[in-house]
Design an enzyme around this catalytic site. Sequence first.
Site, PDB file in Angstrom:
ATOM      1  CB  VAL A 103     -14.213  15.519   4.976  1.00  0.00           C
ATOM      2  CG1 VAL A 103     -12.975  16.406   4.849  1.00  0.00           C
ATOM      3  CG2 VAL A 103     -14.204  14.775   6.312  1.00  0.00           C
ATOM      4  CE  LYS A 104     -18.548  23.093   0.900  1.00  0.00           C
ATOM      5  NZ  LYS A 104     -19.411  24.196   1.422  1.00  0.00           N
TER       6      LYS A 104
END
Length: 219
Positions: free
Chosen positions: A86-87
Amino acid sequence: MKFFIDTANLQQIKEAQDLGVLDGVTTNPSLMAKEGISGAENVINHYKAICAIVDGDVSAEVISTDFDNIIKEGHELAKLDDKIVVKVPMIKDGIKAIKYFSGEGIKTNCTLVFSAGQALLAAKAGATYVSPFIGRLDDISTDGLSLIEDIRLIYDNYAYETQILAASVRHSIHIIECAKIGADVMTGPLSAILSLLKHPLTDSGLAQFLADHAKAAGK
């Protein structure tokens, strides 16, 4: 050093994967838009398609900027595939979200990092990766590689496990210098990776070998 490709282009991802040196993929909303991918369902399906090609981590970026919605988006992305990272943007609620995700065992990539202080906060929050954008710093006449050096020193001082993911890599010199400094990962376009293959003496040497072989074979 791990090699990630920074794109949403499936053909380029496959080419890099087939080369045998690809360790992962990074993407962002701009790269998705460049490939004409729009709409939540299409974006999700595209991430699934990327995960089906590569063996390593795939950074998928949230577009929310408040804590609750970052968490909601992050959970939706993380459940797509075990490869998903998850960025999360380097903002206050982003750091809070990274700390939350870290506690849940969800991998994170803290993006849009432009200072050592930001990288330090990301590491303390438990980010899996931190993404300093060296090319964009170079664009404003600031030495992006010196930031990689500063982060490496700080992380080594305190044995932080967060991996330095040198982002916005533009060319082969960026890659080589990042490897010399000790970046854990670099991410850039396919052209930057392929540029490592090139040297004029390789080309001229191969041409000479082939010419000599043809002459010896009487061709």
